[in-house]
Design an enzyme around this catalytic site. Structure first.
Site, PDB file in Angstrom:
ATOM      1  N   HIS A 130      64.926  36.347  82.938  1.00  0.00           N
ATOM      2  CA  HIS A 130      66.194  36.330  83.624  1.00  0.00           C
ATOM      3  C   HIS A 130      66.489  35.508  84.760  1.00  0.00           C
ATOM      4  CE1 HIS A 130      67.861  39.306  86.209  1.00  0.00           C
ATOM      5  NE2 HIS A 130      67.435  38.530  86.724  1.00  0.00           N
ATOM      6  N   GLU A 131      65.367  34.983  84.333  1.00  0.00           N
ATOM      7  CA  GLU A 131      65.682  33.706  85.995  1.00  0.00           C
ATOM      8  C   GLU A 131      65.953  32.435  85.431  1.00  0.00           C
ATOM      9  OE1 GLU A 131      65.133  34.179  88.820  1.00  0.00           O
ATOM     10  OE2 GLU A 131      63.991  36.858  88.577  1.00  0.00           O
ATOM     11  N   HIS A 134      69.866  33.168  85.455  1.00  0.00           N
ATOM     12  CA  HIS A 134      70.597  32.683  87.075  1.00  0.00           C
ATOM     13  C   HIS A 134      70.789  31.290  87.022  1.00  0.00           C
ATOM     14  CE1 HIS A 134      70.718  36.831  88.436  1.00  0.00           C
ATOM     15  NE2 HIS A 134      69.110  36.496  88.229  1.00  0.00           N
ATOM     16  N   GLU A 202      73.378  40.472  88.117  1.00  0.00           N
ATOM     17  CA  GLU A 202      71.996  40.624  87.438  1.00  0.00           C
ATOM     18  C   GLU A 202      72.299  41.494  86.241  1.00  0.00           C
ATOM     19  OE1 GLU A 202      68.926  40.295  88.899  1.00  0.00           O
ATOM     20  OE2 GLU A 202      69.628  39.367  90.866  1.00  0.00           O
TER      21      GLU A 202
END
Length: 283
Positions: A130-131, A134, A202
């Site tokens: 997930h990070e 980003h 997100e």
């Protein structure tokens, strides 16, 4: 479509900044608005990552100190075709993680001590994916630009009436009541646009991260744990200004704002969207 929606929100924020500056301060107000936007965006571009890491007390870690974290990070960075970010640990019992940096070559990922102790390997992989999503999607830069544009709008709305004040013709045309209304409504509208963009990114990072790993189940399990533990353990290190970068919204003391003004979508909705995904592993 995600790129188009992001570009649309940023364009709207920029135009909104110019319109508010023009209505409140005339031509001078528009010039001031653009000047503020350029200066604040330049500052955020170069220094927002350092501020976020320093304010949370994040400490750099080596491969020898945390081989498990490095192994996951290096494997996923290779899948995402980006450089391995610098790794940090935040001395906080509340489990969380965030990424920062203006581009993949200048990126950092920080995880809390609580997250490392709580997550199994599959869940840690979901969080890191997930990070990294980003980072790969330039979300940190986009969020910084949106935040500074919204901040500039708020600054002009609050102070433009007193210090900007266009010429007599501008003020007669706009009217004091219009200016007062803008002082109240402009910051609210800018904040809602910024929050909409943050929530959208997100969802996108959840989706991209799941495809990076090859399944969504580790991230789903991680989000469930993060939601449960962050409702019971207040954060002691991550500041409110950094909280928008985190994978889940931290809890500060006992305060709770309405979800309407949260930078994060509801966890239940994120998990629901992930469950409905058909994941095709990244090759």
């Amino acid at each position: 479509m995600r790129v188009l929606r992001t570009a649309f929100v940023l364009v709207v924020l920029t135009l909104f900044l110019m319109i508010v500056g023009s209505l409140i301060g005339g031509r001078n107000g528009m010039a001031i608005g653009l000047g503020i936007a350029i200066c604040t965006n330049a500052f955020a571009y170069f220094f927002s990552d350092k501020i976020a890491l320093a304010s949370s007390g994040a400490q750099p870690v080596t491969r020898e100190q945390l081989p498990r974290l490095y192994a996951v990070m290096e494997r996923l960075a290779a899948k995402a075709n980006i450089p391995v970010p610098k790794l940090y640990v935040v001395p906080d019992a509340a489990p969380n993680a965030f990424a920062t940096g203006r581009n993949p070559r200048h990126a950092s990922v920080a995880v809390t001590q609580g997250l490392l102790e709580l997550m199994n390997d599959e869940e840690l992989e979901g969080v890191i994916a997930h990070e990294l999503s980003h980072v790969r999607n330039y979300d940190i830069l986009i969020s910084s630009v949106a935040a500074t544009l919204a901040g500039a709008i708020t600054w002009i709305a609050h102070w433009g009436l007193w210090f900007g004040g266009g010429d007599g013709e501008d003020r007669e045309r706009g009217g004091v009541l219009v200016e007062l209304a803008l002082m109240i409504l402009a910051p609210l509208a800018a904040m809602l646009l910024q929050l909409a963009l943050s929530r959208q990114r997100e969802y996108a990072a959840d989706s991209t991260g799941a495809r990076m790993v090859g399944n969504q189940y580790g991230l789903i399990s991680a989000l469930q744990k993060l939601g449960a533990y962050n409702q019971r353990i207040p954060t002691t290190s991550i500041s409110p200004s950094t909280s928008s970068l985190c994978i889940v919204k931290p809890m500060f003391g006992r305060g709770n704002l309405s979800s309407l003004f949260s930078t994060h979508p509801p966890l239940e909705k994120r998990i629901e969207v992930l469950r409905e995904m058909t994941v095709v592993p990244k090759r």
